[in-house]
Motif scaffolding. Structure first.
Motif, PDB file in Angstrom:
ATOM      1  N   ARG A 488       0.823  -1.217   0.000  1.00 43.77           N
ATOM      2  CA  ARG A 488       0.000   0.000   0.000  1.00 43.77           C
ATOM      3  C   ARG A 488       0.856   1.266   0.000  1.00 43.77           C
ATOM      4  O   ARG A 488       0.511   2.250  -0.652  1.00 43.77           O
ATOM      5  N   TYR A 489       1.934   1.237   0.761  1.00 43.98           N
ATOM      6  CA  TYR A 489       2.777   2.433   0.886  1.00 43.98           C
ATOM      7  C   TYR A 489       4.235   2.032   0.706  1.00 43.98           C
ATOM      8  O   TYR A 489       4.727   1.119   1.370  1.00 43.98           O
ATOM      9  N   GLN A 542      -3.094   0.299   9.395  1.00 43.30           N
ATOM     10  CA  GLN A 542      -3.513  -0.041   8.035  1.00 43.30           C
ATOM     11  C   GLN A 542      -4.623  -1.084   8.044  1.00 43.30           C
ATOM     12  O   GLN A 542      -5.522  -1.054   7.202  1.00 43.30           O
ATOM     13  N   GLU A 547      -8.218   5.018   6.678  1.00 42.57           N
ATOM     14  CA  GLU A 547      -7.083   5.014   5.765  1.00 42.57           C
ATOM     15  C   GLU A 547      -6.231   6.270   5.892  1.00 42.57           C
ATOM     16  O   GLU A 547      -4.989   6.210   5.847  1.00 42.57           O
ATOM     17  N   GLU A 551      -2.247   6.290   6.572  1.00 44.36           N
ATOM     18  CA  GLU A 551      -1.329   6.919   5.625  1.00 44.36           C
ATOM     19  C   GLU A 551      -0.533   8.032   6.294  1.00 44.36           C
ATOM     20  O   GLU A 551       0.677   8.172   6.068  1.00 44.36           O
ATOM     21  N   SER A 552      -1.191   8.803   7.144  1.00 47.77           N
ATOM     22  CA  SER A 552      -0.501   9.884   7.850  1.00 47.77           C
ATOM     23  C   SER A 552       0.590   9.332   8.752  1.00 47.77           C
ATOM     24  O   SER A 552       1.689   9.902   8.850  1.00 47.77           O
ATOM     25  N   LEU A 555       3.626   8.266   6.658  1.00 44.83           N
ATOM     26  CA  LEU A 555       4.369   9.447   6.205  1.00 44.83           C
ATOM     27  C   LEU A 555       5.165  10.082   7.340  1.00 44.83           C
ATOM     28  O   LEU A 555       6.332  10.443   7.182  1.00 44.83           O
TER      29      LEU A 555
END
Length: 588
Positions: A488-489, A542, A547, A551-552, A555
């Motif tokens: 995903r990331y 996750q 979401e 995601e934050s 990052l």
């Protein structure tokens, strides 16, 4: 002439439903405990958010426990006196099942719901959580032993009876534990407290007559010395062994367990911690002789989980108070909450609290696999049934391995993040935060105890390395869970590949047995466990969190542009959403 008009100050943050306002906790409960009693959680939230409860929570940190060794006539009494507010707080926590809910409603979600109850009380008054945690955790060690019939129903009672009387006269008891000594600390195998067989007429609670010993020695830390009984480690010829030591003996005579002094601690002021002297104190063997650490380890594992819960609860209090203040305070022509720098800080504090909360409930739910009465101190890693009489039940090997190593990894990281988080939240209040009139000064002092209690950072890192050494399957089970977050990331995937390589190298070093290589592995142990923790939190988010939150986190904690201090966020972090979640407005 009016000289003192109060304006531009936040109103007291009281009469709040602390459960409903905690977006992450509400969602995590729905995820990990879908059958949870939401009405009861809301009732607890309103209780701990009330002005009267918060008033008591403040008072018990000002009017701290007092020890009286003797009464006015010279009799040894070892009485610990608490402010009435303390009795109210712990009584409410026990009545709400903050100690017992996981044992009384077994099955999926039981431990996660109990965790939420414990966290709500600990968010506002953390000190009482120590005896509540030990009372909860003692059940795991006593289940399936000869002591269970008498003690476990009293441990699970939702009543509160602080009287120091024969436990047979009580329907409810609390437990403490006494493991460490001044010469050894976490190295309990260096303990010098000795146990010798009792030669008198057999006696014991609930008709237990076997395994009666007399213990003599000094314990450097004994938490909650006002408890009815303790699990104590002492030496037998076979090695360190575990004993049940009551304050009052059957029939009402005092056990010669003397409180030498209460510790004057940095924080955790409402909770009594002590040094005790055992002068031929009566104790009853729990588990096998020489297997004391193995016997008590499930209690330790569960209190370590409660350290995670307590740290996460403290993070929630910190960010909630900070967000409340900046929402009601203006400077330089605008509300603080509307200014970009402050929004970044609040968002980052919330992100840390979110990761801690979701991870805490995820690990709590992993304890559901153990089952009521399971005793992880016995080796069930193979998935086979434990020996009869230990209280253990079967548990899949991978589930057991993941639960054990994930608890240690999260304990290390979440608890270490607590003090810095509290400080940054305190700074949001400016000078107000540095005064005792606001709760964040207390929280700043409180958070370090979670990192120290039940194994400080180095002890936990060594435990992780030991787990990898004793059971290579633990690394595979841990990586298998992290694999759920792949694809995903890119930052997560890269961090995973690096960790997988690190764990492979660690396995090679452990298998090779070279002393120099092992020393290097230990020296880098904190880096290894930190990477494990961040990836664990990212994988949990996750899998279960919104979401944008996941995601934050990737990052801000794994990305190349991540900052060192709170509020130093890279582009792409969902700042507006996180600020909303800090105040609970995203629930409305």
């Amino acid at each position: 002439m009016t000289t003192h008009t109060v304006e531009n100050q936040a109103a007291p943050r009281t009469e709040v439903d602390e459960f409903a306002a905690n977006t992450a906790l509400v969602e995590a409960v729905r995820t990990y405990a879908p059958a949870a009693d939401l009405a009861e959680l809301s009732r607890i939230g309103m209780l701990v958010g009330s002005a009267s409860f918060q008033h008591d929570a403040a008072l018990v940190h000002e009017s701290t426990p007092r020890h009286s060794s003797h009464d006015r006539w010279g009799h040894r009494v070892d009485h610990v006196e608490f402010h009435p507010g303390y009795h109210r707080i712990i009584g409410e926590a026990l009545a709400a099942g903050a100690h017992s809910a996981a044992w009384q409603a077994t099955g999926p979600g039981a431990n996660a719901e109990r965790a939420a109850r414990f966290m709500l009380f600990s968010q506002v008054e953390p000190g009482h959580g120590c005896p509540v945690s030990m009372t909860h955790s003692a059940v795991a060690t006593l289940q399936g032993t000869p002591h269970a019939d008498f003690w476990v129903p009293r441990l699970l009672s939702r009543e509160y009876d602080p009287r120091l009387v024969d436990a047979a006269e009580k329907d409810a008891v609390t437990f403490g534990m006494a493991m460490t000594e001044k010469q050894g600390g976490s190295d309990v195998r260096a303990n010098t407290t000795r146990a010798v067989p009792y030669e008198g007429a057999p006696q014991g609670f609930g008709g237990v007559t076997e395994g009666h010993f007399l213990l003599t020695g000094h314990k450097w830390f004994c938490s909650a010395p006002q408890s009815d009984a303790f699990l104590v480690l002492a030496q037998l010829e076979e090695g360190v062994s575990c004993f049940l030591v009551p304050r009052i003996l059957p029939g009402g005579e005092r056990n010669p367990l003397c409180i030498q002094r209460l510790k004057d601690k940095l924080g955790n002021k409402s909770n009594a911690s002590s040094e005790i002297e055992l002068d031929a104190a009566h104790g009853w063997l729990v588990g096998e002789p020489g297997r004391g650490v193995r016997t008590i380890i499930e209690m330790v594992s569960r209190t370590r989980l409660d350290c995670i819960l307590g740290s996460a609860a403290g993070m929630r209090q910190a960010v909630a108070e900070a967000a409340w203040h900046v929402s009601h305070r203006s400077a330089f022509g605008a509300r603080l909450i509307d200014q970009p720098l402050m929004r970044a800080v609040i968002a980052d504090l919330q992100l840390e609290a979110e990761a801690a909360t979701w991870t805490a409930l995820h690990i709590a739910s992993a304890h559901d696999a153990v089952g009521a009465g399971a005793h992880a101190g016995q080796d069930t890693a193979s998935g086979t049934r434990a020996p009869a009489g230990t209280g253990a039940t079967a548990e899949s090997g991978d589930a057991a391995e993941f639960r054990r190593i994930a608890t240690a990894v999260a304990k290390y990281w979440v608890c270490k993040r607590g003090p810095e988080h509290a400080y940054e939240a305190l700074e949001c209040l400016g000078g107000n935060g540095y005064t005792e009139s606001f709760p964040l000064a207390m929280r700043y002092r409180e958070q370090p105890v979670m990192a120290v209690w039940e194994g400080s950072g180095n002890v936990i890192v060594l435990d992780v390395i030991r787990a990898l050494s004793r059971s290579p399957q633990s690394a595979k089970a841990f990586l298998a869970y992290l694999e759920s977050g792949l694809g995903r990331y890119a930052d997560f995937d890269a961090a995973y590949e690096r960790l997988a390589a690190d764990l492979t190298r660690a396995a090679t070093v452990i298998e090779g047995g070279d002393a120099g290589a092992m020393a290097q592995l230990q020296q880098g142990g904190r880096v290894l466990v930190e990477r494990m923790a961040l990836l664990l939190q990212a994988a949990v988010l996750q899998e279960s969190a919104p979401e944008a939150v996941a995601e934050s986190f990737v990052l801000a904690r794994l990305g190349a542009d991540r900052g060192r201090e709170y509020g130093a966020l890279p582009p792409g972090v969902a700042i507006d959403l996180l600020v909303e979640r800090s105040t609970g407005t995203s629930l409305r």
